[in-house]
Design a protein around this motif. Structure first.
Motif, PDB file in Angstrom:
ATOM      1  N   ALA A 361      -6.985   4.106  -7.815  1.00 19.44           N
ATOM      2  CA  ALA A 361      -5.737   4.872  -7.834  1.00 19.44           C
ATOM      3  C   ALA A 361      -5.697   5.934  -6.731  1.00 19.44           C
ATOM      4  O   ALA A 361      -4.617   6.245  -6.205  1.00 19.44           O
ATOM      5  CB  ALA A 361      -5.544   5.515  -9.202  1.00 19.44           C
ATOM      6  N   THR A 362      -6.864   6.490  -6.360  1.00 20.40           N
ATOM      7  CA  THR A 362      -6.856   7.481  -5.263  1.00 20.40           C
ATOM      8  C   THR A 362      -6.433   6.805  -3.953  1.00 20.40           C
ATOM      9  O   THR A 362      -5.897   7.458  -3.071  1.00 20.40           O
ATOM     10  CB  THR A 362      -8.231   8.154  -5.049  1.00 20.40           C
ATOM     11  OG1 THR A 362      -9.192   7.153  -4.684  1.00 20.40           O
ATOM     12  CG2 THR A 362      -8.711   8.909  -6.271  1.00 20.40           C
ATOM     13  N   LYS A 363      -6.694   5.498  -3.843  1.00 15.92           N
ATOM     14  CA  LYS A 363      -6.331   4.770  -2.613  1.00 15.92           C
ATOM     15  C   LYS A 363      -4.889   4.266  -2.666  1.00 15.92           C
ATOM     16  O   LYS A 363      -4.148   4.373  -1.700  1.00 15.92           O
ATOM     17  CB  LYS A 363      -7.272   3.556  -2.433  1.00 15.92           C
ATOM     18  CG  LYS A 363      -8.754   3.904  -2.365  1.00 15.92           C
ATOM     19  CD  LYS A 363      -9.227   3.893  -0.932  1.00 15.92           C
ATOM     20  CE  LYS A 363     -10.694   4.176  -0.741  1.00 15.92           C
ATOM     21  NZ  LYS A 363     -11.300   5.266  -1.484  1.00 15.92           N
ATOM     22  N   THR A 364      -4.478   3.710  -3.832  1.00 15.02           N
ATOM     23  CA  THR A 364      -3.144   3.093  -3.921  1.00 15.02           C
ATOM     24  C   THR A 364      -2.053   4.128  -4.187  1.00 15.02           C
ATOM     25  O   THR A 364      -0.891   3.899  -3.873  1.00 15.02           O
ATOM     26  CB  THR A 364      -3.081   2.059  -5.070  1.00 15.02           C
ATOM     27  OG1 THR A 364      -3.295   2.748  -6.309  1.00 15.02           O
ATOM     28  CG2 THR A 364      -4.125   0.972  -4.896  1.00 15.02           C
ATOM     29  N   GLY A 365      -2.431   5.258  -4.794  1.00 15.16           N
ATOM     30  CA  GLY A 365      -1.433   6.254  -5.179  1.00 15.16           C
ATOM     31  C   GLY A 365      -0.586   5.783  -6.351  1.00 15.16           C
ATOM     32  O   GLY A 365       0.391   6.434  -6.725  1.00 15.16           O
ATOM     33  N   LYS A 366      -0.975   4.655  -6.946  1.00 16.17           N
ATOM     34  CA  LYS A 366      -0.159   4.075  -8.021  1.00 16.17           C
ATOM     35  C   LYS A 366      -0.781   4.311  -9.394  1.00 16.17           C
ATOM     36  O   LYS A 366      -1.957   4.642  -9.507  1.00 16.17           O
ATOM     37  CB  LYS A 366      -0.041   2.567  -7.798  1.00 16.17           C
ATOM     38  CG  LYS A 366       0.750   2.207  -6.576  1.00 16.17           C
ATOM     39  CD  LYS A 366       1.063   0.718  -6.581  1.00 16.17           C
ATOM     40  CE  LYS A 366       1.930   0.369  -5.388  1.00 16.17           C
ATOM     41  NZ  LYS A 366       1.504  -0.874  -4.748  1.00 16.17           N
ATOM     42  N   LYS A 367       0.032   4.067 -10.410  1.00 15.63           N
ATOM     43  CA  LYS A 367      -0.470   4.078 -11.791  1.00 15.63           C
ATOM     44  C   LYS A 367      -1.213   2.757 -11.987  1.00 15.63           C
ATOM     45  O   LYS A 367      -0.614   1.683 -11.872  1.00 15.63           O
ATOM     46  CB  LYS A 367       0.722   4.163 -12.736  1.00 15.63           C
ATOM     47  CG  LYS A 367       0.377   4.450 -14.167  1.00 15.63           C
ATOM     48  CD  LYS A 367       1.628   4.337 -15.038  1.00 15.63           C
ATOM     49  CE  LYS A 367       2.070   5.682 -15.530  1.00 15.63           C
ATOM     50  NZ  LYS A 367       3.102   5.588 -16.584  1.00 15.63           N
ATOM     51  N   GLU A 368      -2.517   2.830 -12.239  1.00 13.76           N
ATOM     52  CA  GLU A 368      -3.318   1.611 -12.385  1.00 13.76           C
ATOM     53  C   GLU A 368      -3.490   1.289 -13.866  1.00 13.76           C
ATOM     54  O   GLU A 368      -3.936   2.141 -14.645  1.00 13.76           O
ATOM     55  CB  GLU A 368      -4.695   1.790 -11.738  1.00 13.76           C
ATOM     56  CG  GLU A 368      -4.668   2.006 -10.229  1.00 13.76           C
ATOM     57  CD  GLU A 368      -4.139   0.786  -9.461  1.00 13.76           C
ATOM     58  OE1 GLU A 368      -4.212  -0.340 -10.007  1.00 13.76           O
ATOM     59  OE2 GLU A 368      -3.640   0.965  -8.339  1.00 13.76           O
ATOM     60  N   PRO A 369      -3.157   0.083 -14.277  1.00 12.21           N
ATOM     61  CA  PRO A 369      -3.317  -0.277 -15.693  1.00 12.21           C
ATOM     62  C   PRO A 369      -4.785  -0.476 -16.056  1.00 12.21           C
ATOM     63  O   PRO A 369      -5.603  -0.825 -15.202  1.00 12.21           O
ATOM     64  CB  PRO A 369      -2.553  -1.604 -15.806  1.00 12.21           C
ATOM     65  CG  PRO A 369      -2.531  -2.150 -14.423  1.00 12.21           C
ATOM     66  CD  PRO A 369      -2.637  -1.014 -13.464  1.00 12.21           C
ATOM     67  N   LEU A 370      -5.109  -0.255 -17.308  1.00 15.73           N
ATOM     68  CA  LEU A 370      -6.482  -0.434 -17.788  1.00 15.73           C
ATOM     69  C   LEU A 370      -6.471  -1.357 -18.999  1.00 15.73           C
ATOM     70  O   LEU A 370      -5.610  -1.211 -19.878  1.00 15.73           O
ATOM     71  CB  LEU A 370      -7.059   0.909 -18.235  1.00 15.73           C
ATOM     72  CG  LEU A 370      -7.511   1.877 -17.149  1.00 15.73           C
ATOM     73  CD1 LEU A 370      -7.704   3.262 -17.763  1.00 15.73           C
ATOM     74  CD2 LEU A 370      -8.814   1.397 -16.512  1.00 15.73           C
ATOM     75  N   ALA A 371      -7.419  -2.281 -19.041  1.00 12.48           N
ATOM     76  CA  ALA A 371      -7.565  -3.112 -20.230  1.00 12.48           C
ATOM     77  C   ALA A 371      -9.005  -2.977 -20.697  1.00 12.48           C
ATOM     78  O   ALA A 371      -9.906  -3.632 -20.187  1.00 12.48           O
ATOM     79  CB  ALA A 371      -7.262  -4.571 -19.890  1.00 12.48           C
ATOM     80  N   LEU A 372      -9.242  -2.067 -21.639  1.00 14.67           N
ATOM     81  CA  LEU A 372     -10.621  -1.834 -22.094  1.00 14.67           C
ATOM     82  C   LEU A 372     -10.893  -2.656 -23.341  1.00 14.67           C
ATOM     83  O   LEU A 372     -11.886  -2.627 -23.938  1.00 14.67           O
ATOM     84  CB  LEU A 372     -10.858  -0.332 -22.345  1.00 14.67           C
ATOM     85  CG  LEU A 372     -10.530   0.607 -21.182  1.00 14.67           C
ATOM     86  CD1 LEU A 372     -10.909   2.031 -21.524  1.00 14.67           C
ATOM     87  CD2 LEU A 372     -11.267   0.179 -19.904  1.00 14.67           C
TER      88      LEU A 372
END
Ligand code: NAD
Length: 372
Positions: A361-372
């Motif tokens: 996310a620090t690279k894309t600047g986007k909201k990154e989804p998580l599937a834990l």
């Protein structure tokens, strides 16, 4: 010059440390030290005789259920010193070339890996292949893929893999979790985690990506990552993150100095956290719900941990975290005990998936989804 050790020790000096067993005993109005312990004992070898390994070894002297019986080190002089200090026989001393031979040593049930982060993966897998249980320091690995490989290797070998999440046994932390589970804070909507210290010596392994796998996030920010999960009581479903760097000479490419990150949870709760190598004594957790709050400050140092809720101060006495952790882990390995907050490899893989997503996310600047 500051160090992680200075930071974590800051609040320790004047504390009277009580093992958790003693607290249970106090509650029952008698000390368990009045009674001899006759149950099973976990025989542990420590791998990596550095700063934290020494702290664990010292704390284990007060354990009932765990005993330091061996060492694995690349430095013969340290091995000699540990043999003398902790009474470890020659036959239980190994180096990084020959430690697979622990397979044939009945004096060792488990190996506690306390080496630089990037070495944990191969070392834990070798421990598993030698048929011994593994306890591994945080971060368990430098990414989730390696973490999963460690979990798989231990499963395949039929041994347990636990991670050194000492806060999962800390009494004030556990009291907040119990109160939250009982609804004391209403609907939990917000967590703030602040984790940082000023890192010293620029030549240390923590600032060498090959050995650390990252900067402040891997080392100290992971406390807020993990803390957001046990304080809110859910696993996040998205992350956003922003990185800032004020000293690109000290904090080279791949070594994060400061990262702010935000996590979103299925219930609608959110977390806002800061991980940094450039602010000292940053160690505060704050949880807010519709009917109350809980604060831990300091939240994750060696203690005493201090805390309060909207109902008042938390008064559980200070414990030596590593003594309690090792006794509790012996109970998990030998007796199948289930801790209130898990400390197994799967738990650590979840944290590493979050860290992977934070870096992304620090690279894309986007909201990154998580599937834990
Ligand atoms: P340290 O530098 O004090 O000790 C590391 C040890 O690993 C040293 O004895 C060193 O000789 C040995 N080592 C083996 N191979 C090495 C190599 N190739 N390069 C460098 N050193 C090597 O570090 P530490 O503070 O003891 O940290 C060790 C681990 O413990 C890390 O994973 C760290 O994140 C973790 N840790 C956890 C806590 C906690 O509170 N849970 C606190 C401190 C450190």
């Amino acid at each position: 010059m500051h160090s992680r050790r200075d930071f974590l020790q800051k609040f320790t000096a004047t504390a009277i440390a009580l093992p958790l067993a003693q607290l249970h005993g106090a509650a029952a109005n008698k000390s368990p030290f009045d009674e001899a312990y006759n149950g099973p004992v976990l025989k542990v070898a420590i791998m990596g005789l550095g700063g934290y390994g020494t702290r664990v070894a010292d704390a284990m002297a007060a354990c009932k259920k765990a005993k330091l019986t061996g060492v694995i080190s690349g430095t013969p002089a340290k091995v000699k010193a540990w043999q003398a200090k902790y009474g470890i026989p020659e036959k239980n001393c190994y180096n990084y070339e020959n430690f697979d031979e622990i397979k044939n040593n009945p004096d060792i049930d488990a190996v506690y890996v306390i080496t630089p982060n990037a070495l944990h993966h191969s070392q834990v897998i070798r421990v598993a292949k030698a048929g011994k249980h593994a306890i591994c320091e945080k971060p368990m690995a430098v990414n989730a893929k390696e973490g999963q490989e460690m979990v798989d290797a231990c499963k395949q070998a039929g041994v347990k893999l636990l991670v050194g999440y000492r806060m999962h046994f800390e009494p004030k932390t556990l009291e907040i979790i119990r109160q939250r589970n009982a609804g004391a804070f209403g609907k939990v909507l917000f967590f703030q985690g602040l984790s940082g210290f000023i890192i010293g010596d620029p030549t240390q392994w923590r600032l060498n990506r090959q050995l650390s796998g990252g900067g402040a996030m891997m080392d100290i920010g992971i406390y807020s990552v993990n803390g957001s999960r046990y304080m809110i009581g859910e696993d996040p479903i998205w992350v956003t993150a922003q990185e800032t760097k004020t000293d690109p000479v000290k904090f080279k490419e791949g070594i994060d100095e400061t990262i702010q990150f935000q996590l979103g949870f299925p219930s609608g709760a959110v977390a806002s956290c800061l991980s940094t190598y450039s602010l000292d004594n940053l160690d505060r957790f704050f949880l807010n719900g519709t009917e109350g709050f809980a604060e831990l400050y300091p939240a994750t140092g060696y203690g005493p941990i201090q805390g309060r809720t909207s109902k008042g101060e938390l008064t559980q006495p200070h414990v030596t975290h590593q003594t309690v952790q090792m006794d509790e882990m012996a109970g998990i390995i030998l007796e199948g005990n289930k801790p209130l907050v898990p400390v197994d490899g799967e738990e650590a893989v979840k944290d590493l998936k979050i860290v992977d997503a934070i870096f992304k996310a620090t690279k894309t600047g986007k909201k990154e989804p998580l599937a834990l």
